[in-house]
Design an enzyme around this catalytic site. Structure first.
Site, PDB file in Angstrom:
ATOM      1  CE  LYS A 191     -41.235 -19.109  14.296  1.00 59.13           C
ATOM      2  NZ  LYS A 191     -40.887 -20.275  13.493  1.00 59.13           N
ATOM      3  CD  GLU A 214     -37.150 -16.916  10.164  1.00 58.06           C
ATOM      4  OE1 GLU A 214     -37.500 -16.782  11.343  1.00 58.06           O
ATOM      5  OE2 GLU A 214     -37.497 -16.133   9.261  1.00 58.06           O
ATOM      6  CG  HIS A 233     -34.676 -22.385  16.617  1.00 58.35           C
ATOM      7  ND1 HIS A 233     -34.596 -21.566  17.717  1.00 58.35           N
ATOM      8  CD2 HIS A 233     -35.343 -21.693  15.685  1.00 58.35           C
ATOM      9  CE1 HIS A 233     -35.203 -20.422  17.453  1.00 58.35           C
ATOM     10  NE2 HIS A 233     -35.665 -20.475  16.227  1.00 58.35           N
TER      11      HIS A 233
HETATM   12  N1  LIG Z   1     -44.114 -16.292  16.100  1.00 56.80           N
HETATM   13  C1  LIG Z   1     -44.562 -17.333  15.422  1.00 56.80           C
HETATM   14  O1  LIG Z   1     -45.292 -18.157  15.955  1.00 56.80           O
HETATM   15  C2  LIG Z   1     -44.187 -17.526  13.972  1.00 56.80           C
HETATM   16  C3  LIG Z   1     -44.641 -18.653  13.280  1.00 56.80           C
HETATM   17  C4  LIG Z   1     -44.321 -18.787  11.932  1.00 56.80           C
HETATM   18  C5  LIG Z   1     -43.531 -17.826  11.308  1.00 56.80           C
HETATM   19  N2  LIG Z   1     -43.080 -16.756  12.019  1.00 56.80           N
HETATM   20  C6  LIG Z   1     -42.219 -15.738  11.394  1.00 56.80           C
HETATM   21  O2  LIG Z   1     -42.876 -15.143  10.304  1.00 56.80           O
HETATM   22  C7  LIG Z   1     -41.895 -14.620   9.416  1.00 56.80           C
HETATM   23  C8  LIG Z   1     -42.324 -14.887   7.990  1.00 56.80           C
HETATM   24  O3  LIG Z   1     -42.320 -16.293   7.735  1.00 56.80           O
HETATM   25  P1  LIG Z   1     -42.783 -16.871   6.333  1.00 56.80           P
HETATM   26  O4  LIG Z   1     -42.854 -18.351   6.476  1.00 56.80           O
HETATM   27  O5  LIG Z   1     -43.982 -16.136   5.860  1.00 56.80           O
HETATM   28  O6  LIG Z   1     -41.525 -16.511   5.410  1.00 56.80           O
HETATM   29  P2  LIG Z   1     -41.488 -16.447   3.812  1.00 56.80           P
HETATM   30  O7  LIG Z   1     -40.066 -16.601   3.419  1.00 56.80           O
HETATM   31  O8  LIG Z   1     -42.511 -17.363   3.220  1.00 56.80           O
HETATM   32  O9  LIG Z   1     -41.992 -14.969   3.484  1.00 56.80           O
HETATM   33  C9  LIG Z   1     -41.211 -13.835   3.701  1.00 56.80           C
HETATM   34  C10 LIG Z   1     -41.753 -12.702   2.823  1.00 56.80           C
HETATM   35  O10 LIG Z   1     -40.960 -11.546   3.055  1.00 56.80           O
HETATM   36  C11 LIG Z   1     -40.588 -10.972   1.784  1.00 56.80           C
HETATM   37  N3  LIG Z   1     -39.332 -10.251   1.950  1.00 56.80           N
HETATM   38  C12 LIG Z   1     -38.124 -10.746   2.278  1.00 56.80           C
HETATM   39  N4  LIG Z   1     -37.206  -9.766   2.305  1.00 56.80           N
HETATM   40  C13 LIG Z   1     -37.853  -8.624   1.973  1.00 56.80           C
HETATM   41  C14 LIG Z   1     -37.445  -7.278   1.801  1.00 56.80           C
HETATM   42  N5  LIG Z   1     -36.179  -6.904   1.991  1.00 56.80           N
HETATM   43  N6  LIG Z   1     -38.380  -6.355   1.452  1.00 56.80           N
HETATM   44  C15 LIG Z   1     -39.669  -6.721   1.259  1.00 56.80           C
HETATM   45  N7  LIG Z   1     -40.118  -7.985   1.408  1.00 56.80           N
HETATM   46  C16 LIG Z   1     -39.217  -8.921   1.758  1.00 56.80           C
HETATM   47  C17 LIG Z   1     -40.468 -12.168   0.858  1.00 56.80           C
HETATM   48  O11 LIG Z   1     -40.528 -11.782  -0.509  1.00 56.80           O
HETATM   49  C18 LIG Z   1     -41.676 -12.998   1.314  1.00 56.80           C
HETATM   50  O12 LIG Z   1     -42.860 -12.511   0.714  1.00 56.80           O
HETATM   51  C19 LIG Z   1     -40.576 -15.303   9.794  1.00 56.80           C
HETATM   52  O13 LIG Z   1     -39.725 -14.365  10.405  1.00 56.80           O
HETATM   53  C20 LIG Z   1     -40.979 -16.355  10.797  1.00 56.80           C
HETATM   54  O14 LIG Z   1     -40.022 -16.562  11.806  1.00 56.80           O
HETATM   55  C21 LIG Z   1     -43.400 -16.588  13.330  1.00 56.80           C
END
Ligand SMILES: NC(=O)c1ccc[n+]([C@@H]2O[C@H](COP(=O)([O-])OP(=O)(O)OC[C@H]3O[C@@H](n4cnc5c(N)ncnc54)[C@H](O)[C@@H]3O)[C@@H](O)[C@H]2O)c1
Length: 356
Positions: free
Chosen positions: A150, A221, A225
């Site tokens: 983001k 996250e 903001h």
């Molecule tokens: N652009 C958009 O519209 C939008 C919308 C929603 C979420 N996102 C982004 O998506 C991303 C994921 O969000 P989420 O809600 O799924 O988060 P989450 O915390 O639910 O999931 C993150 C995953 O990454 C894994 N992880 C973390 N560190 C790790 C590492 N070092 N090695 C391997 N795996 C690792 C965790 O175990 C988990 O499975 C975030 O960065 C968020 O900003 C973007």
């Protein structure tokens, strides 16, 4: 049609749904998925149903560096039904997965047989995703990388790596979720009526009552903001502190002037200045209905001297997961076409739309 396979890094709220949505897209086979504690790899194709069933209510999203117990739950989440830590947390609960301390390296080790990699990792350190990309480049990976990050500032960090990506044969699409992502692409299309774009206003609504447990990572996250918080604060906060911020707002948080990369992604596509783009929205964790309709307004001047606003709206019944994962996989397919055509480097979602 070309058949392509892909890996998902991070099987949290977004990554799990990425696997699910991919089963509805033509020509895509998920072959690898990992989270913080485990990895599942099957070059013939993962059994997505089994993996999703095993990880239901079981997302290993524990932010690094926080106090956790090893007996099946962090102190704050034990009893909530969400298993975030401990031996069986996350993807290792699947019969297809194995526990590992090097999940991303394990995927990289198999990456010469992987066409594309979707990065659904958290973004609590701004350079985390760029550093993950470095590891693929260092291993001579050639193929597609897509993220759903983001923050605006990360795009520049990826641009610094563009020459390396070109040398390796990597096509990297950044900011390919909902916003940035779907809405950035929509703004790029809406801008085509104009010869000069004056303003792009993105206003999103997310209702997350039933999806809240699965999307704690994203909510955390988003809190970064709010005025007075940054990502380091949000990273370090306990689940109780996050819950307290949500309670202070009665479960409905309004965000203004968010640092979302729609601005730099529209600028790099030549559509408008980053300064002319604003992003804000409302997150409601008390209801599944969207608190406001997600709307993109693009105001500009036409070749024949009129000033007008083109408006794009999402249906109120589309979920956040639908609006992140459909576009991310769609942009991945666009990137696979470019990669096959020998186009390498860093691309934003607006650059994959009609040019300006
Ligand atoms: N652009 C958009 O519209 C939008 C919308 C929603 C979420 N996102 C982004 O998506 C991303 C994921 O969000 P989420 O809600 O799924 O988060 P989450 O915390 O639910 O999931 C993150 C995953 O990454 C894994 N992880 C973390 N560190 C790790 C590492 N070092 N090695 C391997 N795996 C690792 C965790 O175990 C988990 O499975 C975030 O960065 C968020 O900003 C973007």
């Amino acid at each position: 049609m070309h058949e392509s396979n892909f890996a998902v890094l991070g099987t949290g709220g977004i990554g799990r749904r990425m696997l699910e949505v991919s089963t509805e897209k033509a020509g895509l086979t998920p072959v690898a998925a990992c989270d913080r504690h485990g990895v599942a790899i099957d070059h013939d194709g993962l059994d997505v149903d089994e993996l999703l069933a095993a990880t239901e209510g079981n997302v290993a999203s524990d932010p690094e560096g926080r106090d956790v117990t090893t007996d099946g739950g962090s102190a704050s989440t034990r009893g909530s039904g969400v298993k975030q830590t401990g031996e069986d947390a996350g993807v290792v609960a699947s019969a297809q997965a194995t526990a590992t301390e090097t999940p991303i390296d394990d995927v990289i080790a198999e990456s010469d047989r992987i066409d594309a990699v979707l990065i659904a990792l958290p973004n609590f350190e701004h350079d985390f995703i760029p550093r993950v990309a470095d590891r693929f480049a260092d291993a001579d990976y050639s193929g597609v990388l897509v993220d759903v990050l983001k923050r605006s500032r990360v795009i520049g960090m990826l641009d610094e790596r563009a020459d390396t990506f070109r040398e390796r044969g990597i096509t990297f699409v950044c900011g390919a979720g909902a916003t940035p992502g779907l809405l950035t692409g929509a703004a790029a299309i809406a801008a085509q009526s104009f010869v000069e774009v004056e303003a792009v206003d993105i206003w999103w609504g997310v209702g997350l009552k039933s999806g809240y447990e699965d999307n704690r990572g994203t909510v955390r996250e988003d809190i970064a903001h709010l005025p007075g918080y940054d990502i380091e604060d949000a990273h370090k906060m306990s689940d109780e502190e996050i819950a307290a911020v949500i309670d202070e707002h009665d479960g409905v948080i309004e965000f203004r002037d968010m640092e979302h990369a729609d601005d730099v992604l529209l600028e790099r596509a030549g559509i408008c200045d980053a300064a002319d783009v604003t992003v804000g929205g409302i997150l409601d964790v008390t209801a599944d209905e969207k608190p406001t309709t997600t709307t993109v307004r693009v105001t500009g001047r036409t070749f024949d001297g009129e000033t007008a606003t083109n408006t794009f709206q999402l249906g109120d019944d589309t979920s956040m997961e639908a609006n992140v994962n459909g576009p991310a996989l769609g942009y991945m397919k666009a990137a696979l076409r470019r990669n096959r055509a020998g186009e390498y480097g860093v691309f934003g979602p607006a650059e994959l739309m009609p040019g300006f």
